[in-house]
Design a protein around this motif. Sequence first.
Motif, PDB file in Angstrom:
ATOM      1  N   ARG A 160       0.826  -1.022  -0.189  1.00 29.73           N
ATOM      2  CA  ARG A 160      -0.040  -0.063  -0.102  1.00 29.73           C
ATOM      3  C   ARG A 160       0.967   1.199   0.074  1.00 29.73           C
ATOM      4  N   GLY A 161       2.184   1.158   0.087  1.00 28.83           N
ATOM      5  CA  GLY A 161       2.987   2.203  -0.240  1.00 28.83           C
ATOM      6  C   GLY A 161       3.234   2.999   1.192  1.00 28.83           C
ATOM      7  N   CYS A 162       4.385   4.093   1.264  1.00 27.45           N
ATOM      8  CA  CYS A 162       4.646   4.679   2.198  1.00 27.45           C
ATOM      9  C   CYS A 162       4.868   6.334   2.037  1.00 27.45           C
ATOM     10  N   TYR A 163       4.494   7.034   2.766  1.00 25.71           N
ATOM     11  CA  TYR A 163       4.639   8.562   2.526  1.00 25.71           C
ATOM     12  C   TYR A 163       6.202   8.648   2.689  1.00 25.71           C
ATOM     13  N   LEU A 164       6.604   9.749   1.856  1.00 24.55           N
ATOM     14  CA  LEU A 164       7.721  10.373   1.749  1.00 24.55           C
ATOM     15  C   LEU A 164       7.711  11.828   2.004  1.00 24.55           C
ATOM     16  N   ALA A 165       8.624  12.570   2.796  1.00 20.27           N
ATOM     17  CA  ALA A 165       8.649  13.761   2.887  1.00 20.27           C
ATOM     18  C   ALA A 165       9.922  14.483   2.235  1.00 20.27           C
ATOM     19  N   SER A 166       9.931  15.412   1.725  1.00 21.70           N
ATOM     20  CA  SER A 166      10.905  16.303   1.217  1.00 21.70           C
ATOM     21  C   SER A 166      11.095  17.759   1.311  1.00 21.70           C
ATOM     22  N   GLY A 167      12.222  18.303   1.854  1.00 20.05           N
ATOM     23  CA  GLY A 167      12.278  19.739   2.004  1.00 20.05           C
ATOM     24  C   GLY A 167      13.143  20.323   0.726  1.00 20.05           C
ATOM     25  N   SER A 168      13.180  21.376   0.244  1.00 15.61           N
ATOM     26  CA  SER A 168      13.724  21.964  -0.807  1.00 15.61           C
ATOM     27  C   SER A 168      13.982  23.539  -0.496  1.00 15.61           C
ATOM     28  N   LYS A 169      14.734  24.036  -1.448  1.00 14.79           N
ATOM     29  CA  LYS A 169      15.347  25.257  -1.503  1.00 14.79           C
ATOM     30  C   LYS A 169      14.190  26.208  -2.150  1.00 14.79           C
ATOM     31  N   ASP A 170      13.131  25.510  -2.765  1.00 13.03           N
ATOM     32  CA  ASP A 170      12.021  26.350  -3.191  1.00 13.03           C
ATOM     33  C   ASP A 170      10.983  26.803  -2.002  1.00 13.03           C
ATOM     34  N   GLN A 171      11.437  26.682  -0.706  1.00 16.83           N
ATOM     35  CA  GLN A 171      10.721  26.952   0.401  1.00 16.83           C
ATOM     36  C   GLN A 171       9.454  26.199   0.554  1.00 16.83           C
ATOM     37  N   THR A 172       9.472  25.079   0.173  1.00 19.62           N
ATOM     38  CA  THR A 172       8.279  24.170   0.347  1.00 19.62           C
ATOM     39  C   THR A 172       8.743  22.936   0.989  1.00 19.62           C
ATOM     40  N   VAL A 173       7.634  22.166   1.802  1.00 27.23           N
ATOM     41  CA  VAL A 173       7.831  20.862   2.211  1.00 27.23           C
ATOM     42  C   VAL A 173       6.712  20.033   1.572  1.00 27.23           C
ATOM     43  N   ARG A 174       6.949  18.792   0.685  1.00 28.01           N
ATOM     44  CA  ARG A 174       6.256  18.153   0.009  1.00 28.01           C
ATOM     45  C   ARG A 174       6.176  16.631   0.666  1.00 28.01           C
ATOM     46  N   LEU A 175       4.934  16.286   0.494  1.00 30.54           N
ATOM     47  CA  LEU A 175       4.691  14.729   1.029  1.00 30.54           C
ATOM     48  C   LEU A 175       4.243  14.021  -0.262  1.00 30.54           C
ATOM     49  N   TRP A 176       4.759  12.707  -0.324  1.00 32.68           N
ATOM     50  CA  TRP A 176       4.748  12.004  -1.672  1.00 32.68           C
ATOM     51  C   TRP A 176       3.939  10.678  -1.327  1.00 32.68           C
ATOM     52  N   SER A 177       3.243  10.068  -2.165  1.00 30.12           N
ATOM     53  CA  SER A 177       2.879   8.753  -2.003  1.00 30.12           C
ATOM     54  C   SER A 177       3.748   8.055  -2.882  1.00 30.12           C
ATOM     55  N   THR A 178       4.168   6.997  -2.325  1.00 32.59           N
ATOM     56  CA  THR A 178       5.362   6.149  -3.206  1.00 32.59           C
ATOM     57  C   THR A 178       4.562   5.101  -3.647  1.00 32.59           C
ATOM     58  N   ALA A 179       3.413   5.156  -3.486  1.00 36.08           N
ATOM     59  CA  ALA A 179       2.388   3.812  -3.873  1.00 36.08           C
ATOM     60  C   ALA A 179       1.890   4.390  -5.399  1.00 36.08           C
ATOM     61  N   LYS A 180       1.620   5.791  -5.455  1.00 34.03           N
ATOM     62  CA  LYS A 180       1.029   6.239  -6.754  1.00 34.03           C
ATOM     63  C   LYS A 180       2.141   7.126  -7.406  1.00 34.03           C
ATOM     64  N   GLY A 181       3.405   7.147  -6.812  1.00 30.82           N
ATOM     65  CA  GLY A 181       4.368   8.325  -7.492  1.00 30.82           C
ATOM     66  C   GLY A 181       3.947   9.542  -7.652  1.00 30.82           C
TER      67      GLY A 181
END
Length: 1484
Positions: free
Chosen positions: A251-272
């Motif tokens: 069922r996948g797992c969430y992935l969080a990322s921090g970037s220099k573009d001043q945003t934090v994004r959460l990703w669904s690794t099940a759906k990409g």
Amino acid sequence: MRERSLPASPNWYCSRCSDVSSSGLLGVGAKNIIYLIDVSVSSCRVAGACPGCPFLCVFSGELVGHKDLVSGFSFCQHAGQSHICVSSSSDGSVRFWDSSSKTLIREHTAHQSSVSALHWSPVDKNLVVSGDEKGVVVCHWYHTGDTTSFFPEPRTIFCLTCSPHTWNYVAVGYKDGMIVLIDVSKKGEVIHRLRGHDDEIHALAWSPLAHEDALYTRPEDGEGNHPEATAVVIWAVFKLSSLFFFLKYVRGCYLASGSKDQTVRLWSTAKGKGVMTLKLPYLKRRGTAVDPGVKERLWLSVHWPKGRPTQLVSSCFSGELVMWDLTKTGKQRWTLFGTSSEGQNHSRIVFNMSSVHLQDGRELLISTSMDREVKCWDLASLECCWTLPTLGGFVYALTFSPVGTGCLALGVGDNMIRVWNTLTTQNKYDVRSFWQGIKSKVTALAWHPTKEGSLSFGTDDGKVGIYDVFSNKPPQISSSYHRKTVYTLAWGPPVPPMSFGTAGGKPSFSLYSCAGEGVILQHDPYKLNGEASDIDKLIRDTNDIKHKLSPHTDLSWKPDGKVVAIGNEDGCIDVYQAPSLKLLCSIQQHHKIINTLRWHHDHSSALELHCLLASGSSNAIVYVHDLRSVIENPPESPVVLTEPYRRLCGHTAKITSMAWSPHHNARLVTVSYDGTAQVWDVLEEAAVSNYRGHVGYLLCVDWSPVDPDVIWTGGKDFTLQEWSVSKQEFTKPPKGKKMVDLKEKMKANTKQKKKNKKAGPSGAEGAAQPEVNGAPVTIGERAVTGQGVSGEDDEDEASSTSSPAPSPGSSSENSSCHFKIFCYFCVEAPNIFCLSATFEMQRKSSAAVKSKDKPDLTGLKKKKPRSMLPLSTSMDHRPKDELLQDCITLASVRHDNSQGDHIHLGLFADRQALYRMFDAEGEGHVEAGHFDSVVYLRLWSGDLEGALQLATEKGELNDHLVLFAPPAGFVVWSRTVEAFVKQLCLQEQYLKAASHLLSINKLYEAVDLLRSHKLYREAIALVKARLPADEPLLKELYTCWAAVLEKDGHFSAAAKCYLAADASFDAAKVIARKNDVLSLRTAASLARISGDSSLAQSLSLRCAKDLAAARDWVGAQEVLSLQDSLLVSSRSVNLGLEDELKVYSEVSPAASCASRHPWASPGERHISIMDRVRDVWEEQFAVSHQSVGALLQELKSAESPMPTANSPLRQVLLHSSLHLTCAVLSWLLADDDQLVTELWHAVAWPREAGHFCVSAELCRLLFRKHPKVLHHTEEAAKAAASSLQAFVLYHRLYECWWRTSGGSQEIQNGLSLSLADSSPEDEMKDEVSNGGLLESAETHRPVSGSFHKLGLDPSLLLCEPHAACQATQRAVRQIQQQLAAMVQQHSQTQGGQLDSGEKRDDSPAVISTTRGSSDSQDSAEAEMNVFVFQVYPHPDVVECCLVLLHLSKSSMSFSDSLLQEAKDLLRKYGTSPSVLKASQRFLI
């Protein structure tokens, strides 16, 4: 072993440079070292510290071995392996460590470029994944040591993290904003490409849950049922078959990322795809809000704590930490850390975060930041538990406040000042930072002596200021700047002109600063905006100095403010008396630049220590000078000191700093470039303790003001360390091995950096280098460089299999078509790939052949010169009919005189047509950039000024064009030459440029040009050839050139320049800097020829002293014979006597000697040494009765220190010969009082210095015959004569005793010689073992059975007043020892110390009581006798009684009255146990 410490700052711009193990051990990468810190709520301590001290940070846990910067660090989180960790470096290496034993397990070098990311898999205990800046991902297997490399994307990797749920999945973040999920079990196969960020990926964090239920029902994730979804799934399954099982069963797992573009994004690794975007809040800070439009440095770090699936931690713009609640919306979504009190958050961006669950249930978060602080947070309360300060540069200066006890100030190379309250109990690291008004490295600090909180500082850019550390105000900055680095600051009494106004309530302290240009400025602390005064002007005026002063390098005021010591670049130390700065003395011991000076503290009980001055220079020896006689009795003219009081040898590199212990007498600590700190016992010249805890050289040191056993040091390794003297393993510095290893290490680092530079990226974006603590080597490329998604990335996105579903406008027919195409592609792909690869290899091979053959083909071609008239030439290559038509047109023009637009025919028509053709050709040349051709066209047309102007503007001037300038007029010619000179200077053709300036009669400008580029030889030649001999510019050139030559070490050439500039004093000084015999002799001759007698005298004495030390007596005498001064003559006479004395005192006449005078031979041994000296003086030195008095006065003015037990024999003989010279001169003057006094001093010097045999031999040489009767008129002379007679008789008494049989056995069995301060027999044995100075007594005198044949009455030794005084002195010493023991035993229980004055007050009472019981004289006479007995003592009377009684048992015969007197004295004063035991056989 060390106590507390401030470590180096964690490395900047690294995605994972710190991590914490499951057991609570934090590892932080700083520079090329990893510091290990044991984490707890209330404090932190480094691993290896004492468990009984939980509130201390003792930094002894370090992993040392990387040659370059640590770029990544991670612990193994599995039970049984939690002590194993891994680190990566910019040199491409990956190392496995055992944190418990601090040892290296293994090293992998699979990477070819800098490693930028690293992580130990939370699932597989043997898997470590790393990525480098070229995009290569490497899997390291800990248990086998194998490595596997992948290349998923040709991009720069910024971060990566392993999945906590599936061992083979790794998320990789790139510099361009791409995130890629790869499967390491299938050779790095790409599972998803996650697009959404448009700038650097700084951090990635997996959700602690292995599914996506927690956020799956959110509105952002809701999707309708579309028929296209099925087609997309089928398409994806056929393209990536491995993803089928992942989508169906996982069922996948969430992935969080921090970037220099001043945003934090959460990703669904099940759906990409992305499921949530969090924008950073703009938090108000200090009354202002962060402007999102300002592009400032930002590093967005994210961390997903374990057990908190709906809570995410991220950093913010200015270092704040934010806890995100992913189940909420709006402003309720985030909570700020550390809101309970001000100043808890970081003040700058945060780079790394890691968390740990402790055994007591607490959950902690550790963060590192650009503000150089490591903070620990409680995730339950979001409050800061503790803060650990770190340092981001060299520790240049450290000093404790003399008013605020325990307040330590640090000057660091990261442009900040730290003030640490080291005595606080609540927070052991109570450190405040000060950065306002500081723009460069802080290199010097000094606390105000009386004003609390007032701290002066100096910086690398020459700035001097004063901080009030107890206020938030910016510092006061002096308006007078130094041109170079400020090295020393000191508070002292004001001197003129500032001291003129101190009576009107002005401050009693001025601030003095010494900088690299060699200038010392005096600043008014209350008027820093005023101009500071240079003290060199006052020194010149007060001391009437005309020559150039040597550049100053350090200064130190004596604590009482009466004198100041100034160190110079030539190694000389000048001591001046305040406030007029009159020169008292010059210490010429060092011969290299003075780095540090320190006066002994003045709160010591021993007054003789208050005038000790310690000095350290660029050589490795520390010298201590005793200036008490100079300070207490200032001489009329400056004194030159060439002998130190103590020498401290042991360091192997230059001395950088030192500090006297405020708790001990004469205890000194020094730090050096050899990387160690050394504690010395100065009086004993002994090494006490050596500290080797630093890596690299040390720069500063200070003693703890409260703990006598604690010292603080700082240095090159970015650390401040506290350590105990008594806990060190070593006592002396290493013998050079440490410096050899350090140089090899630095050499290896240099090679590695060059290798990394060659192997660096060649693309347009390149790889971002990690920043180390803000160091300027590769600062902030990651922070300031950022690119969006390139066009190549967009094309890749259009064809990627991980794209989202097709647009709603697409049909199922299109999907079917896509499916068919995809199936065909899958079947035919292998063939296509093979064909493509074959073609590519053939293309590269052919290209390589072409490039290889190309140079050979082009080398055969001859380059065709460019035409000046390309337009006309090209028109001649037209078709034949057009060329024929040109002939008709030209004929018509010439015969009809018509004009037309026939530019190409201008060469064949009139001049006007030619000019029109030139204009057209010139426009073509300008468009092509051939300005030289345009210039020549204008020259041909006669426009000289226009041609030269164009050549000047375009930088195309040359010698040929300048030749055409004179016909255009002098103004044009001058302007052209000046422009050509500038052009030549840019091309570094300075001689040619100067020659062209001469062509327009600008001689001074030509000389200035040559001088500005350090072509002094050519400039001087030009001036001497063209200007008069008395030109002031010539002297200025000589002086400037001499300064450059002197700095480069060409002393002889510099001396020539000074001589040519009529600065003979400076010429002699610069030659003397070499400090060898030949240079000193030459310098003395120069000074003598130029008429500077004082300098010639000083240099001659130094040269003669060196020659005498080498036993070259002839050379030393020749040097001194060239000088006419009385002082030099007296020194020459003294040197001759010293030669004679050493000849008489040698064991063998054939002893090794460089050179010796013919008269300096043993000669007739029956002649007295004084008679021998008188004869030699009259024959060799022409000493007459007229010159005796002047010679005697000169020798009396020479300084003669008091002898000590550590004085070397060479110094003893020197001073003995000095007094003996005065004695002979007094003899020649018939001054019996002075004769006896000087003879007594000559004999007393070796005796007081512990050389008993030398004293005995000197007595034998002086008193071979019966002395004549002397007429004494002074009491002191009578006392000296009595003392001298007693000691001569004392030595002869022992000679008789030693010649008797069995004397040695009697000493061992019956007599204890502990009564005297030193045993004569032991001294004799020591001297004999060291080579001996005396011939056997039997070779000089026959054995006599009667003591009266010696010529002296033995009753002189049995003086009862002296016996009483000696008994009193022994009693006083015994009482003092008992008092000292009692004070030491009861000092802690009584809570106070016994003042030294009280001890002195008690002593006279004891003395008077003892004297009252043993002496019948009155009080006044007794006091006078005590004074005389102390100044001119006699041998120990009790000891002499024992020797006489012993001799009476042998062949010697004495009168009964004499023996009875000896027995009576022995019964009365021989009260010690050892004497009682020895006298039993005589008193029965």
